[in-house]
Design an enzyme around this catalytic site. Sequence first.
Site, PDB file in Angstrom:
ATOM      1  N   HIS A   1       0.832  -1.209   0.000  1.00  0.00           N
ATOM      2  CA  HIS A   1       0.000   0.000   0.000  1.00  0.00           C
ATOM      3  C   HIS A   1       0.868   1.261   0.000  1.00  0.00           C
ATOM      4  O   HIS A   1       0.643   2.187  -0.785  1.00  0.00           O
ATOM      5  CB  HIS A   1      -0.928   0.007   1.224  1.00  0.00           C
ATOM      6  CG  HIS A   1      -1.584   1.339   1.431  1.00  0.00           C
ATOM      7  ND1 HIS A   1      -2.601   1.803   0.632  1.00  0.00           N
ATOM      8  CD2 HIS A   1      -1.334   2.332   2.328  1.00  0.00           C
ATOM      9  CE1 HIS A   1      -2.963   3.012   1.028  1.00  0.00           C
ATOM     10  NE2 HIS A   1      -2.204   3.371   2.048  1.00  0.00           N
TER      11      HIS A   1
ATOM     12  N   HIS B   1       1.124   4.784  -2.646  1.00  0.00           N
ATOM     13  CA  HIS B   1       1.540   6.176  -2.401  1.00  0.00           C
ATOM     14  C   HIS B   1       2.748   6.627  -3.218  1.00  0.00           C
ATOM     15  O   HIS B   1       2.769   7.754  -3.703  1.00  0.00           O
ATOM     16  CB  HIS B   1       1.821   6.385  -0.917  1.00  0.00           C
ATOM     17  CG  HIS B   1       0.568   6.492  -0.098  1.00  0.00           C
ATOM     18  ND1 HIS B   1      -0.266   7.593  -0.140  1.00  0.00           N
ATOM     19  CD2 HIS B   1      -0.006   5.631   0.772  1.00  0.00           C
ATOM     20  CE1 HIS B   1      -1.294   7.409   0.677  1.00  0.00           C
ATOM     21  NE2 HIS B   1      -1.169   6.219   1.248  1.00  0.00           N
TER      22      HIS B   1
ATOM     23  N   GLU C   1      -6.216   9.347  -0.442  1.00  0.00           N
ATOM     24  CA  GLU C   1      -6.376   7.907  -0.193  1.00  0.00           C
ATOM     25  C   GLU C   1      -7.453   7.263  -1.076  1.00  0.00           C
ATOM     26  O   GLU C   1      -7.235   6.191  -1.622  1.00  0.00           O
ATOM     27  CB  GLU C   1      -6.732   7.640   1.280  1.00  0.00           C
ATOM     28  CG  GLU C   1      -5.598   7.876   2.267  1.00  0.00           C
ATOM     29  CD  GLU C   1      -4.489   6.807   2.222  1.00  0.00           C
ATOM     30  OE1 GLU C   1      -4.594   5.846   1.436  1.00  0.00           O
ATOM     31  OE2 GLU C   1      -3.515   6.976   2.957  1.00  0.00           O
TER      32      GLU C   1
ATOM     33  N   SER D   1      -3.893   0.509  -4.577  1.00  0.00           N
ATOM     34  CA  SER D   1      -3.029  -0.547  -4.028  1.00  0.00           C
ATOM     35  C   SER D   1      -3.845  -1.782  -3.662  1.00  0.00           C
ATOM     36  O   SER D   1      -3.311  -2.754  -3.144  1.00  0.00           O
ATOM     37  CB  SER D   1      -2.296  -0.039  -2.781  1.00  0.00           C
ATOM     38  OG  SER D   1      -3.219   0.335  -1.777  1.00  0.00           O
TER      39      SER D   1
HETATM   40 FE   LIG Z   1      -2.311   5.350   2.865  1.00  0.00          FE
END
Ligand SMILES: [Fe+2]
Length: 306
Positions: free
Chosen positions: A163, A168, A209, A228
Amino acid sequence: MFTEGQLYSPVTEHEDGTVEVHLADTHPGRDDAGYLRRRGEIAGVALAWDREHEPVPTIAYTDDEHAVWSRVSRELAPLHERLAHSEFLIAKERLALPTDHVPQLAEVTERLMPLSGWSYVCAPGLVPLRDFYADLGSRTFNSTQYLRHGSEPLYTPEPDIIHEVIGHANQLASPRFAAITEAAGQASLRLATDEAMKLVADVFWFSIEFGVMYEGEDLKAYGAGILSSYGEIQEFAHMEIRDLDLADMGTLNYDITAYQPVLFAARSLGHLEDVVGDFFTTVDDDSAARLRAEAERRGLLPMSPA
Ligand SMILES: [Fe+2]
């Protein structure tokens, strides 16, 4: 569905120096002694790190851990091609993360720095909100280093390095997404109240997010939490999609451990910058009260007693 929670497992350092990670009862690695030991080991490396004087520590990943990374990279690639916003896809191509082995965080930094000036540091698990955001303000991303349990490579109940890096770092390789993220971090430095910090975190949640964005007629994802996650990326288009709306984003209740039934769509990257980027640049300690009053006026929230 959005089964990937965002809750970090608590980490305890015992007096004898061992480190224990407390996995939830439903975690697929809960009864795997080897996995629990490994999680403690990896968390211990971050806990022992002297940030002022030492380089970010490396982890000697096992073949099984590399295999999990490779499998997820391989499965996500065609989904990204089809469902990620082109700004993310271009950034991902430029960052060119390895797909056959778990990269060290130093390697992520080496690739990211020339693209957008960001670096990665390690964290054992949850980082206090203010510390996490203060670091974002100086283009530093706190990342876990562990991998999800090998029995369910396409699922994780907590944010792992997949993730943090595939979600990111690919996003942060875009200078435009990186600038919005940095602005959220900078905002934290001038906010005194917890309410204002929570507001920043809420808007961050629904954009960086879990943000989605139109590209022409098509709805694409750019949020790290969606991109992700093998499950979530295939479901976001079926959620309730609302226009970017700060009063709504700042006051809507959400469950971080369950799927997100409501998502907010930007009309374009410029629109995202105008609404969310400007918000992070201008948010102050009174913003939460102002947005709450606006949400009440518009019927998004019940009126609070006078
Ligand atoms: Fe995050």
